[in-house]
Design a protein around this motif. Structure first.
Motif, PDB file in Angstrom:
ATOM      1  N   GLU A   1     -93.040 108.580  20.936  1.00 22.56           N
ATOM      2  CA  GLU A   1     -91.824 108.790  20.145  1.00 22.56           C
ATOM      3  C   GLU A   1     -90.904 109.803  20.822  1.00 22.56           C
ATOM      4  O   GLU A   1     -89.677 109.630  20.839  1.00 22.56           O
TER       5      GLU A   1
ATOM      6  N   TYR B   1     -90.707 110.360  24.029  1.00 25.21           N
ATOM      7  CA  TYR B   1     -90.104 109.676  25.176  1.00 25.21           C
ATOM      8  C   TYR B   1     -88.937 108.797  24.730  1.00 25.21           C
ATOM      9  O   TYR B   1     -87.901 108.725  25.404  1.00 25.21           O
ATOM     10  N   LYS B   2     -89.098 108.117  23.591  1.00 21.75           N
ATOM     11  CA  LYS B   2     -88.022 107.258  23.093  1.00 21.75           C
ATOM     12  C   LYS B   2     -86.780 108.081  22.752  1.00 21.75           C
ATOM     13  O   LYS B   2     -85.647 107.661  23.026  1.00 21.75           O
ATOM     14  N   GLN B   3     -86.999 109.264  22.168  1.00 24.34           N
ATOM     15  CA  GLN B   3     -85.867 110.121  21.809  1.00 24.34           C
ATOM     16  C   GLN B   3     -85.148 110.670  23.041  1.00 24.34           C
ATOM     17  O   GLN B   3     -83.973 111.022  22.966  1.00 24.34           O
TER      18      GLN B   3
ATOM     19  N   ALA C   1     -84.759 108.951  25.876  1.00 20.60           N
ATOM     20  CA  ALA C   1     -84.579 107.778  26.741  1.00 20.60           C
ATOM     21  C   ALA C   1     -83.439 107.967  27.732  1.00 20.60           C
ATOM     22  O   ALA C   1     -83.526 107.521  28.884  1.00 20.60           O
TER      23      ALA C   1
ATOM     24  N   HIS D   1     -97.621 101.719  27.836  1.00 20.50           N
ATOM     25  CA  HIS D   1     -96.323 101.788  27.176  1.00 20.50           C
ATOM     26  C   HIS D   1     -95.574 103.050  27.603  1.00 20.50           C
ATOM     27  O   HIS D   1     -94.355 103.016  27.860  1.00 20.50           O
TER      28      HIS D   1
ATOM     29  N   LEU E   1     -91.896 103.354  29.511  1.00 24.49           N
ATOM     30  CA  LEU E   1     -90.796 104.198  29.044  1.00 24.49           C
ATOM     31  C   LEU E   1     -90.301 105.127  30.147  1.00 24.49           C
ATOM     32  O   LEU E   1     -89.100 105.376  30.285  1.00 24.49           O
TER      33      LEU E   1
END
Length: 389
Positions: free
Chosen positions: A17, A19-21, A23, A93, A97
């Protein structure tokens, strides 16, 4: 400290999460990594620092120290569950990312995680067709699987950073105190530069084992000559990775001439030196007379058939293990198989009775093609020879 599977998965989900924030930043690093080797290395180092700061508070929620050590300990805590399918899926995953959709060499896409996985190594491991200087040992788990553990004889990463700083400022007394009687050090890609001279002076002359990765440090002729002058005289084991430096042939010659004749295990990394056929002659003269285990990473040296022939004819009959990397050396078929001729036929003068096929490994030019016939008569193409038989 171990982690139960449920909590381990929760920690992975939190990192994913995070890492997604981030990006956008990860995308920026990924793009920079495609701008050439120099830019890729700098971007990799910046991303490693970025990820470390991102992970510190996350691992702290699970009982680990909020520090680089805590992040490293958290990675070790996954050792017993690393092969769990759910854990592996999340690891994959995470790496996707980090790549941020860019087609980047795998070695660079995971550089941030390698900082942790390399067991204390603060820089990415230099590229090599074989691990000249292993950074880890392996132990059996209760299930019988092999798990990596830090080498007890290798200088700790924190001490290594202090050592590099001391060498860069020319503090030989501090460098000598930090190094002590240790001869197993990873300085790969630490930007040592002229500090190599200070490091050389700090080496203990009493060492019998020296395993030194000093690749990618912008070391020139002066640094090579300093290392040669400080080479311990009673070495039994010498593994020296000087790849990706600017030694020139003169620097290679200085190192080669300093190798003690007492060495029984020798590993040399000289990839990318472009030393030419003369370099082969220089290395041939440097091979100790009683060496039993010999590894040579000679990638990208334009040795040609003559250079390779010089080395092959210098192999002593004491040899029991031989590993060679010969890509990008302008080898003809004759040159590529020169080692086979010298060691594989008792009719040849240089026949080596202690060297068995399973202990002779080499990788070579991709344009040398061999074919193998399968049991059903099918011919398959073997592009890259890995072992002489």
């Amino acid at each position: 400290m171990g982690l139960e599977l449920e909590r381990a998965l929760q920690l992975q989900d939190e990192i994913i999460e995070a890492y997604k924030q981030k990006a956008a930043q990860l995308r920026e690093f990924a793009v920079q990594m495609k701008e050439g080797p120099a830019a890729a290395l700098k971007a990799g180092e910046r991303r490693a620092a970025f990820l470390l700061e991102l992970q510190k508070p996350l691992v702290a929620r699970y009982g680990f120290e909020e520090s680089a050590k805590g992040v490293r300990d958290a990675m070790f805590a996954y050792a017993d569950i690393a092969e769990n399918n759910l854990v592996m899926k999340r690891n994959n995953h995470m790496e996707r990312l980090l790549a941020a959709g860019e087609d980047i060499d795998y070695y660079l896409t995971v550089v941030g995680q390698q900082v942790i996985r390399n067991l204390g190594t603060k820089r990415p491991a230099p590229r090599s067709a074989f691990p000249l200087i292993p950074r880890e040992d392996f132990i059996k788990s209760v299930e019988g699987r092999l798990l990596p553990i830090p080498r007890e004889d290798m200088l700790a990463s924190d001490t290594t950073e202090e050592l590099v700083a001391a060498c860069k400022r020319g503090d030989s007394r501090k460098a000598e105190a930090l190094l002590g009687q240790t001869g197993v050090v990873n300085l790969g890609f630490h930007g040592l530069g002229v500090g190599a001279t200070t490091f050389a002076k700090a080496l203990s002359p009493k060492l019998e084992v020296l395993e030194l990765d000093i690749s990618g440090n912008n070391i020139g002729l002066e640094g090579a000559q300093a290392l040669a002058a400080s080479m311990p005289k009673n070495l039994k084991v010498l593994k020296l990775n000087l790849s990706r430096n600017r030694l020139t042939l003169a620097g290679v010659k200085a190192i080669a001439e300093s190798i003690p004749r007492s060495v029984e295990v020798l590993g040399l990394g000289f990839s990318g030196m472009k030393m030419g056929p003369e370099g082969g002659s220089v290395l041939a003269q440097a091979i100790p007379p009683e060496v039993k285990d010999l590894s040579l990473d000679l990638f990208g040296n334009k040795l040609g058939g003559d250079g390779v022939e010089s080395i092959s004819k210098a192999l002593p009959k004491s040899l029991e293990k031989l590993h060679l990397v010969l890509q990008d050396n302008d080898l003809s078929r004759r040159g590529f198989f020169m080692f086979d001729r010298q060691i594989g036929d008792p009719d040849y003068q240089r026949y080596l009775p202690n060297l068995k096929p399973e202990n002779f490994t080499k990788s070579g030019e991709l344009d040398i093609t061999e074919f193998k016939e399968l049991a059903d008569g099918t011919m398959i193409r073997q592009v890259d020879w890995q072992r002489a038989i």
